[in-house]
Motif scaffolding. Structure first.
Motif, PDB file in Angstrom:
ATOM      1  N   GLY A  67      31.958  33.183  45.949  1.00 42.47           N
ATOM      2  CA  GLY A  67      32.777  32.003  46.205  1.00 42.47           C
ATOM      3  C   GLY A  67      34.174  32.175  45.633  1.00 42.47           C
ATOM      4  O   GLY A  67      34.373  32.872  44.630  1.00 42.47           O
ATOM      5  N   ARG A  68      35.134  31.522  46.272  1.00 41.33           N
ATOM      6  CA  ARG A  68      36.525  31.671  45.840  1.00 41.33           C
ATOM      7  C   ARG A  68      37.137  30.341  45.422  1.00 41.33           C
ATOM      8  O   ARG A  68      36.787  29.293  45.964  1.00 41.33           O
ATOM      9  CB  ARG A  68      37.366  32.305  46.952  1.00 41.33           C
ATOM     10  CG  ARG A  68      36.961  33.740  47.242  1.00 41.33           C
ATOM     11  CD  ARG A  68      37.860  34.379  48.271  1.00 41.33           C
ATOM     12  NE  ARG A  68      37.502  35.780  48.500  1.00 41.33           N
ATOM     13  CZ  ARG A  68      38.156  36.596  49.300  1.00 41.33           C
ATOM     14  NH1 ARG A  68      39.208  36.146  49.988  1.00 41.33           N
ATOM     15  NH2 ARG A  68      37.768  37.851  49.447  1.00 41.33           N
ATOM     16  N   VAL A  69      38.046  30.438  44.469  1.00 40.32           N
ATOM     17  CA  VAL A  69      38.789  29.288  43.975  1.00 40.32           C
ATOM     18  C   VAL A  69      40.265  29.639  44.082  1.00 40.32           C
ATOM     19  O   VAL A  69      40.686  30.695  43.589  1.00 40.32           O
ATOM     20  CB  VAL A  69      38.424  28.987  42.505  1.00 40.32           C
ATOM     21  CG1 VAL A  69      39.280  27.869  41.962  1.00 40.32           C
ATOM     22  CG2 VAL A  69      36.938  28.639  42.370  1.00 40.32           C
ATOM     23  N   ALA A  70      41.054  28.803  44.723  1.00 41.51           N
ATOM     24  CA  ALA A  70      42.468  29.113  44.936  1.00 41.51           C
ATOM     25  C   ALA A  70      43.349  27.961  44.471  1.00 41.51           C
ATOM     26  O   ALA A  70      43.013  26.783  44.660  1.00 41.51           O
ATOM     27  CB  ALA A  70      42.732  29.408  46.404  1.00 41.51           C
ATOM     28  N   LEU A  71      44.466  28.316  43.864  1.00 35.34           N
ATOM     29  CA  LEU A  71      45.457  27.329  43.438  1.00 35.34           C
ATOM     30  C   LEU A  71      46.813  28.028  43.318  1.00 35.34           C
ATOM     31  O   LEU A  71      46.938  29.045  42.629  1.00 35.34           O
ATOM     32  CB  LEU A  71      45.072  26.700  42.092  1.00 35.34           C
ATOM     33  CG  LEU A  71      46.007  25.617  41.564  1.00 35.34           C
ATOM     34  CD1 LEU A  71      45.866  24.329  42.393  1.00 35.34           C
ATOM     35  CD2 LEU A  71      45.734  25.318  40.096  1.00 35.34           C
ATOM     36  N   GLY A  72      47.805  27.487  43.974  1.00 40.19           N
ATOM     37  CA  GLY A  72      49.169  27.967  43.805  1.00 40.19           C
ATOM     38  C   GLY A  72      49.365  29.454  44.003  1.00 40.19           C
ATOM     39  O   GLY A  72      50.138  30.090  43.278  1.00 40.19           O
ATOM     40  N   GLY A  73      48.660  30.024  44.982  1.00 39.51           N
ATOM     41  CA  GLY A  73      48.815  31.447  45.251  1.00 39.51           C
ATOM     42  C   GLY A  73      47.929  32.353  44.426  1.00 39.51           C
ATOM     43  O   GLY A  73      47.942  33.576  44.608  1.00 39.51           O
ATOM     44  N   VAL A  74      47.156  31.782  43.504  1.00 40.40           N
ATOM     45  CA  VAL A  74      46.213  32.563  42.690  1.00 40.40           C
ATOM     46  C   VAL A  74      44.805  32.319  43.219  1.00 40.40           C
ATOM     47  O   VAL A  74      44.400  31.179  43.425  1.00 40.40           O
ATOM     48  CB  VAL A  74      46.292  32.158  41.204  1.00 40.40           C
ATOM     49  CG1 VAL A  74      45.152  32.793  40.406  1.00 40.40           C
ATOM     50  CG2 VAL A  74      47.633  32.565  40.613  1.00 40.40           C
ATOM     51  N   THR A  75      44.059  33.398  43.428  1.00 42.55           N
ATOM     52  CA  THR A  75      42.684  33.290  43.890  1.00 42.55           C
ATOM     53  C   THR A  75      41.752  33.983  42.909  1.00 42.55           C
ATOM     54  O   THR A  75      41.995  35.130  42.514  1.00 42.55           O
ATOM     55  CB  THR A  75      42.512  33.933  45.282  1.00 42.55           C
ATOM     56  OG1 THR A  75      43.348  33.246  46.228  1.00 42.55           O
ATOM     57  CG2 THR A  75      41.062  33.840  45.750  1.00 42.55           C
ATOM     58  N   LEU A  76      40.712  33.271  42.502  1.00 43.67           N
ATOM     59  CA  LEU A  76      39.667  33.844  41.654  1.00 43.67           C
ATOM     60  C   LEU A  76      38.374  33.888  42.439  1.00 43.67           C
ATOM     61  O   LEU A  76      38.051  32.944  43.160  1.00 43.67           O
ATOM     62  CB  LEU A  76      39.476  33.021  40.381  1.00 43.67           C
ATOM     63  CG  LEU A  76      40.629  33.123  39.379  1.00 43.67           C
ATOM     64  CD1 LEU A  76      41.379  31.811  39.325  1.00 43.67           C
ATOM     65  CD2 LEU A  76      40.127  33.491  38.003  1.00 43.67           C
ATOM     66  N   THR A  77      37.654  34.981  42.285  1.00 38.92           N
ATOM     67  CA  THR A  77      36.379  35.157  42.971  1.00 38.92           C
ATOM     68  C   THR A  77      35.249  35.143  41.955  1.00 38.92           C
ATOM     69  O   THR A  77      35.327  35.814  40.913  1.00 38.92           O
ATOM     70  CB  THR A  77      36.363  36.489  43.745  1.00 38.92           C
ATOM     71  OG1 THR A  77      37.438  36.496  44.689  1.00 38.92           O
ATOM     72  CG2 THR A  77      35.044  36.668  44.483  1.00 38.92           C
ATOM     73  N   ALA A  78      34.216  34.376  42.249  1.00 37.83           N
ATOM     74  CA  ALA A  78      33.054  34.285  41.372  1.00 37.83           C
ATOM     75  C   ALA A  78      32.140  35.488  41.578  1.00 37.83           C
ATOM     76  O   ALA A  78      31.774  35.808  42.703  1.00 37.83           O
ATOM     77  CB  ALA A  78      32.288  32.995  41.646  1.00 37.83           C
ATOM     78  N   ILE A  79      31.788  36.140  40.494  1.00 38.17           N
ATOM     79  CA  ILE A  79      30.837  37.249  40.519  1.00 38.17           C
ATOM     80  C   ILE A  79      29.620  36.807  39.704  1.00 38.17           C
ATOM     81  O   ILE A  79      29.703  36.642  38.485  1.00 38.17           O
ATOM     82  CB  ILE A  79      31.437  38.532  39.888  1.00 38.17           C
ATOM     83  CG1 ILE A  79      32.780  38.889  40.540  1.00 38.17           C
ATOM     84  CG2 ILE A  79      30.452  39.674  39.983  1.00 38.17           C
ATOM     85  CD1 ILE A  79      32.693  39.267  41.989  1.00 38.17           C
ATOM     86  N   ALA A  80      28.510  36.580  40.390  1.00 33.94           N
ATOM     87  CA  ALA A  80      27.300  36.136  39.696  1.00 33.94           C
ATOM     88  C   ALA A  80      26.770  37.266  38.827  1.00 33.94           C
ATOM     89  O   ALA A  80      26.438  38.343  39.325  1.00 33.94           O
ATOM     90  CB  ALA A  80      26.257  35.699  40.708  1.00 33.94           C
ATOM     91  N   THR A  81      26.680  37.028  37.519  1.00 33.35           N
ATOM     92  CA  THR A  81      26.152  38.015  36.573  1.00 33.35           C
ATOM     93  C   THR A  81      25.126  37.333  35.672  1.00 33.35           C
ATOM     94  O   THR A  81      25.326  37.225  34.466  1.00 33.35           O
ATOM     95  CB  THR A  81      27.290  38.647  35.746  1.00 33.35           C
ATOM     96  OG1 THR A  81      28.149  37.611  35.224  1.00 33.35           O
ATOM     97  CG2 THR A  81      28.131  39.585  36.598  1.00 33.35           C
ATOM     98  N   PRO A  82      24.017  36.842  36.267  1.00 35.38           N
ATOM     99  CA  PRO A  82      23.031  36.087  35.493  1.00 35.38           C
ATOM    100  C   PRO A  82      22.255  36.968  34.527  1.00 35.38           C
ATOM    101  O   PRO A  82      22.250  38.193  34.628  1.00 35.38           O
ATOM    102  CB  PRO A  82      22.119  35.525  36.581  1.00 35.38           C
ATOM    103  CG  PRO A  82      22.204  36.521  37.690  1.00 35.38           C
ATOM    104  CD  PRO A  82      23.634  36.995  37.671  1.00 35.38           C
ATOM    105  N   GLY A  83      21.603  36.297  33.586  1.00 32.82           N
ATOM    106  CA  GLY A  83      20.830  36.972  32.553  1.00 32.82           C
ATOM    107  C   GLY A  83      21.038  36.219  31.255  1.00 32.82           C
ATOM    108  O   GLY A  83      20.133  35.564  30.742  1.00 32.82           O
ATOM    109  N   HIS A  84      22.245  36.278  30.747  1.00 34.78           N
ATOM    110  CA  HIS A  84      22.577  35.517  29.543  1.00 34.78           C
ATOM    111  C   HIS A  84      22.282  34.038  29.777  1.00 34.78           C
ATOM    112  O   HIS A  84      21.774  33.350  28.894  1.00 34.78           O
ATOM    113  CB  HIS A  84      24.047  35.753  29.211  1.00 34.78           C
ATOM    114  CG  HIS A  84      24.449  35.301  27.848  1.00 34.78           C
ATOM    115  ND1 HIS A  84      24.119  35.989  26.701  1.00 34.78           N
ATOM    116  CD2 HIS A  84      25.160  34.222  27.445  1.00 34.78           C
ATOM    117  CE1 HIS A  84      24.615  35.355  25.657  1.00 34.78           C
ATOM    118  NE2 HIS A  84      25.247  34.277  26.085  1.00 34.78           N
TER     119      HIS A  84
END
Length: 269
Positions: A146-163
């Motif tokens: 999934g992606r989150v975008a704001l003001g030209g910045v995009t972050l992508t979620a990388i699922a790293t479960p366990g902890h």
């Protein structure tokens, strides 16, 4: 320090490390990314033309300090539009409710941790009991990719479960000195008291850890920003201007694999 009896942890629980609540002056890391956490618990502020993104809200006791750090970086609290989370433990999610109230930001968390954030009850079973934190309303439960975008910045979620089941790492790209850099905000892959065998609340924990080691091991970020800064000497590296280093993640994953294998073997015995 936490009062174990009030928070549901065993009476033998140890005090939190002093660095977790020790404030430090906020500072710039790279480009639009600022460090606004405490000495021992990271929180990251990403500035954009449309407002700011905050990643993690470490401990309820630290909420006011994070607010001051954000202001010190020249960002009004009302301009924080999004809050993202690494995982639903008190030392990373404890300040979510307070910071959400202060900013009015939308809260985005890994889908596997959404219930934990909404109830303030951490997921899974641990050796240290249950340490609750103030619940916060989740605006979006995000899944892998999934992606989150704001003001030209995009972050992508990388699922790293366990902890935790919803432990989420985040990636973004930025330009630094004319070159593109891949930045990884790395969720924890340490066992840290998690019950790996017979965990009734999180039966797939061991398999999730194994998959997350593989997932992270396949990534090649230029910069790794964890949520316990001492794991990569983050503050020291920032002072030395040595944040760009592709060897960081492979070592982090290798060390975590080794520690996990030892812990799993011990618990099986």
């Amino acid at each position: 320090m936490l009062l174990a009896s009030l928070l549901g942890a065993p009476a033998t629980a140890q005090p939190d490390p002093p660095a977790w609540t020790r404030p430090i002056a906020p500072f710039n890391l790279l480009g639009p990314i600022d460090y606004v956490g405490t000495e021992g618990l990271a929180a990251y502020l990403i500035r954009t033309p449309a407002g700011a993104i905050l990643i993690d809200a470490p401990m309820a006791e630290n909420a006011a300090a994070v607010e001051r750090a954000i202001a010190a970086r020249g960002v009004k609290l009302a301009d924080v539009k999004l809050i993202l989370l690494s995982h639903a433990h008190f030392d990373h999610a404890g300040g979510l409710a307070a910071l959400k109230r202060a900013t009015g930001a939308r809260l985005i968390v890994g889908a596997g941790d959404a219930d934990a954030v909404s109830t303030g009850v951490p997921p899974g079973e641990t050796s240290y009991g249950v340490i609750r934190f103030p619940p916060a309303n989740v605006d979006r439960a995000i899944r892998d990719g999934g992606r989150v975008a704001l003001g030209g910045v995009t972050l992508t979620a990388i699922a790293t479960p366990g902890h935790t089941p919803g432990c989420t790492s985040w990636t973004m790209r930025l330009q630094h000195r004319g070159k593109p850099l891949e930045v990884l905000f790395a969720c924890s892959v340490t066992v840290a008291g998690n019950k790996l065998v017979g965990n009734r609340r999180y039966p797939g924990i061991a398999a999730d850890f194994a998959r997350s080691f593989d997932r992270l091991g396949a990534l090649k970020p230029d910069v790794v920003l964890p949520f316990h800064p001492e794991t990569v000497d983050l503050i020291g590296r920032a002072k030395r201007r040595a944040l760009v280093d592709r060897s960081i993640l492979p070592k982090l994953v290798a060390d975590a694999r080794t520690a996990f294998a030892a812990d799993l073997a011990k618990q099986r015995r």
